[in-house]
Design an enzyme around this catalytic site. Structure first.
Site, PDB file in Angstrom:
ATOM      1  N   SER A 114      43.895   7.308 -38.138  1.00  0.00           N
ATOM      2  CA  SER A 114      43.676   5.946 -37.636  1.00  0.00           C
ATOM      3  C   SER A 114      44.176   4.929 -38.650  1.00  0.00           C
ATOM      4  CB  SER A 114      42.175   5.735 -37.407  1.00  0.00           C
ATOM      5  OG  SER A 114      41.918   4.370 -37.164  1.00  0.00           O
ATOM      6  N   TYR A 163      34.451   6.355 -41.516  1.00  0.00           N
ATOM      7  CA  TYR A 163      35.530   6.743 -40.601  1.00  0.00           C
ATOM      8  C   TYR A 163      36.883   6.727 -41.323  1.00  0.00           C
ATOM      9  CZ  TYR A 163      38.285   6.270 -36.241  1.00  0.00           C
ATOM     10  OH  TYR A 163      39.183   6.423 -35.212  1.00  0.00           O
ATOM     11  N   LYS A 182      39.421   9.807 -41.851  1.00  0.00           N
ATOM     12  CA  LYS A 182      40.747   9.767 -41.225  1.00  0.00           C
ATOM     13  C   LYS A 182      41.871   9.892 -42.257  1.00  0.00           C
ATOM     14  CE  LYS A 182      39.912   9.479 -36.778  1.00  0.00           C
ATOM     15  NZ  LYS A 182      40.032  10.727 -36.006  1.00  0.00           N
TER      16      LYS A 182
HETATM   17  P1  NAI Z   1      36.386   8.714 -26.714  1.00  0.00           P
HETATM   18  O1  NAI Z   1      35.006   8.443 -27.136  1.00  0.00           O
HETATM   19  O2  NAI Z   1      36.826   8.249 -25.381  1.00  0.00           O
HETATM   20  O3  NAI Z   1      36.711  10.281 -26.815  1.00  0.00           O
HETATM   21  C1  NAI Z   1      36.243  11.087 -27.857  1.00  0.00           C
HETATM   22  C2  NAI Z   1      35.661  12.351 -27.247  1.00  0.00           C
HETATM   23  O4  NAI Z   1      35.257  13.237 -28.305  1.00  0.00           O
HETATM   24  C3  NAI Z   1      34.423  12.089 -26.403  1.00  0.00           C
HETATM   25  O5  NAI Z   1      34.592  12.573 -25.076  1.00  0.00           O
HETATM   26  C4  NAI Z   1      33.290  12.813 -27.131  1.00  0.00           C
HETATM   27  O6  NAI Z   1      32.311  13.372 -26.287  1.00  0.00           O
HETATM   28  C5  NAI Z   1      34.063  13.879 -27.898  1.00  0.00           C
HETATM   29  N1  NAI Z   1      33.318  14.347 -29.065  1.00  0.00           N
HETATM   30  C6  NAI Z   1      32.659  13.587 -29.987  1.00  0.00           C
HETATM   31  N2  NAI Z   1      32.072  14.356 -30.910  1.00  0.00           N
HETATM   32  C7  NAI Z   1      32.366  15.642 -30.586  1.00  0.00           C
HETATM   33  C8  NAI Z   1      32.033  16.895 -31.181  1.00  0.00           C
HETATM   34  N3  NAI Z   1      31.266  16.961 -32.276  1.00  0.00           N
HETATM   35  N4  NAI Z   1      32.516  18.028 -30.607  1.00  0.00           N
HETATM   36  C9  NAI Z   1      33.284  17.969 -29.486  1.00  0.00           C
HETATM   37  N5  NAI Z   1      33.591  16.794 -28.864  1.00  0.00           N
HETATM   38  C10 NAI Z   1      33.140  15.651 -29.410  1.00  0.00           C
HETATM   39  O7  NAI Z   1      37.350   8.081 -27.852  1.00  0.00           O
HETATM   40  P2  NAI Z   1      38.940   8.068 -28.045  1.00  0.00           P
HETATM   41  O8  NAI Z   1      39.306   6.695 -28.406  1.00  0.00           O
HETATM   42  O9  NAI Z   1      39.631   8.736 -26.935  1.00  0.00           O
HETATM   43  O10 NAI Z   1      39.076   8.911 -29.400  1.00  0.00           O
HETATM   44  C11 NAI Z   1      39.860  10.064 -29.543  1.00  0.00           C
HETATM   45  C12 NAI Z   1      40.290  10.201 -31.005  1.00  0.00           C
HETATM   46  O11 NAI Z   1      41.214   9.168 -31.334  1.00  0.00           O
HETATM   47  C13 NAI Z   1      39.142  10.083 -32.011  1.00  0.00           C
HETATM   48  O12 NAI Z   1      39.362  11.007 -33.066  1.00  0.00           O
HETATM   49  C14 NAI Z   1      39.302   8.672 -32.543  1.00  0.00           C
HETATM   50  O13 NAI Z   1      38.758   8.516 -33.814  1.00  0.00           O
HETATM   51  C15 NAI Z   1      40.802   8.535 -32.537  1.00  0.00           C
HETATM   52  N6  NAI Z   1      41.304   7.177 -32.554  1.00  0.00           N
HETATM   53  C16 NAI Z   1      41.161   6.373 -31.461  1.00  0.00           C
HETATM   54  C17 NAI Z   1      41.671   5.096 -31.506  1.00  0.00           C
HETATM   55  C18 NAI Z   1      41.608   4.206 -30.327  1.00  0.00           C
HETATM   56  O14 NAI Z   1      42.175   3.081 -30.427  1.00  0.00           O
HETATM   57  N7  NAI Z   1      40.985   4.597 -29.231  1.00  0.00           N
HETATM   58  C19 NAI Z   1      42.300   4.547 -32.711  1.00  0.00           C
HETATM   59  C20 NAI Z   1      42.445   5.497 -33.789  1.00  0.00           C
HETATM   60  C21 NAI Z   1      41.944   6.754 -33.700  1.00  0.00           C
END
Ligand code: NAI
Length: 302
Positions: free
Chosen positions: A153, A166, A170
């Site tokens: 990130s 975080y 990251k």
């Molecule tokens: P989101 O919350 O929609 O999806 C993340 C998913 O990971 C969720 O469905 C959640 O249930 C699952 N999860 C969380 N902890 C878990 C665990 N211990 N074991 C298995 N599953 C687990 O969020 P998003 O935005 O789609 O995030 C995806 C990745 O992208 C994350 O790593 C986030 O940090 C990263 N990211 C997202 C950004 C954004 O702008 N949305 C920016 C930079 C990084």
């Protein structure tokens, strides 16, 4: 242009029950991959669990004619990582692709960042990626093929107020990839970093609503699918992807300043602009390349 096709490939996507991971899983399956849809199904700050999220996405893939199996394990515990990889092996016999995507947020300014808030975020992102990648990497090494994507990130790679836990996780992941690209090289395991920005549950409270609507997860997916493809020969790249914008981020080292004699702190001060100038900065693939550059170009220190 050769089409990118995942027929006969087996992919694991962690955190694929929502947001970015859901889109990666669906698009991989559309191009023929058999997909393990992992999701713990908890809240955005990592509380609780539910099978509904992984089930929904696996069902969606199957309804569209694709192949998928849900998995509900927690990436943050080693047994969870093993189970996720075993789900792929038991159902489909192999693992070719791993996208480490699962994530949570617990933002606090650093002074308020108590140990539990720090630990839980590092455990999901950093340890979680270790937990799933290690068994997958072991299998890929045996089969001399693998494509691994790790999610970083700009909050960490550049910096964002209130996200020290975080950010540390990251950037730690980017460091992990710097090493895995070297260790995977002779086994045709390519390990790259995606640096996404998209409107999802994680960013719903931090992005202005207009931006949230505009920044679709779908815009990140093409870059991730390319990194998962056989055609991708690069390893160790950090790729920013958002809203039709794709670019490379890198850790580069400036030309610096060589001193003929050990400098005093005052000489460091006097040369600070030159020491910190990034004009002509270079990227190095590993420590040896950097050492050869520095040692090869410097005058013997007196
Ligand atoms: P989101 O919350 O929609 O999806 C993340 C998913 O990971 C969720 O469905 C959640 O249930 C699952 N999860 C969380 N902890 C878990 C665990 N211990 N074991 C298995 N599953 C687990 O969020 P998003 O935005 O789609 O995030 C995806 C990745 O992208 C994350 O790593 C986030 O940090 C990263 N990211 C997202 C950004 C954004 O702008 N949305 C920016 C930079 C990084």
């Amino acid at each position: 242009m050769a089409a990118i096709d995942f027929t006969e490939r087996v992919a694991i996507v962690t955190g694929a029950g929502a947001g970015l991971g859901r889109d990666y899983a669906i698009e991989l399956a559309k191009r023929g991959a058999k997909v393990v849809v992992n999701d713990l199904g908890g809240t955005g700050d990592g509380k609780g669990s539910s099978q509904a999220a992984a089930d929904r996405v696996a069902d969606e893939i199957k309804a569209a004619g694709g192949t998928a199996v849900p998995n509900y394990d927690d990436v943050s515990i080693p047994a969870g990582g093993e189970n996720i990889v075993n789900t792929a092996l038991d159902n489909f016999g192999r693992v070719d692709i791993l996208i480490n995507n699962a994530g949570i947020l617990r933002d606090k300014s650093f002074v308020k960042m108590d140990e539990e808030t720090w630990d839980v975020v590092l455990k999901v992102h950093l340890k979680g990626t270790y937990n799933v990648t290690r068994p997958a990497f072991t299998h890929m090494r045996e089969h001399r093929y693998g494509r691994i994507v790790v999610t970083s990130s700009i909050s960490g790679l550049i910096g964002n107020f209130g996200q020290s836990n975080y950010a540390a996780a990251k950037v730690g992941l980017a460091g992990l990839v710097n090493v895995l690209k070297l260790e995977g090289d002779k086994y045709n395991i390519k390990v790259n970093v995606i640096v996404p920005t998209a409107g999802t549950r994680l960013t719903a409270n931090v992005m202005p609503s207009e931006m949230f609507e505009q920044l679709k997860p779908e815009h990140v997916t093409p870059a991730v699918l390319y990194l998962c493809s056989e055609q991708c020969r690069d390893s160790g790249r950090y790729i920013k992807a958002m809203n039709g914008y794709y670019s490379r981020l890198a850790i580069v080292i400036g030309p610096g300043r060589h001193f003929e004699k050990m400098p005093t702190p005052e000489e460091i001060m006097a040369n600070w602009d030159k020491i910190t100038d990034l004009e002509g900065a270079k990227f190095f693939n590993d420590v040896n390349e950097f050492m050869a550059f520095v040692v090869g170009s410097r005058i013997q220190l007196q």
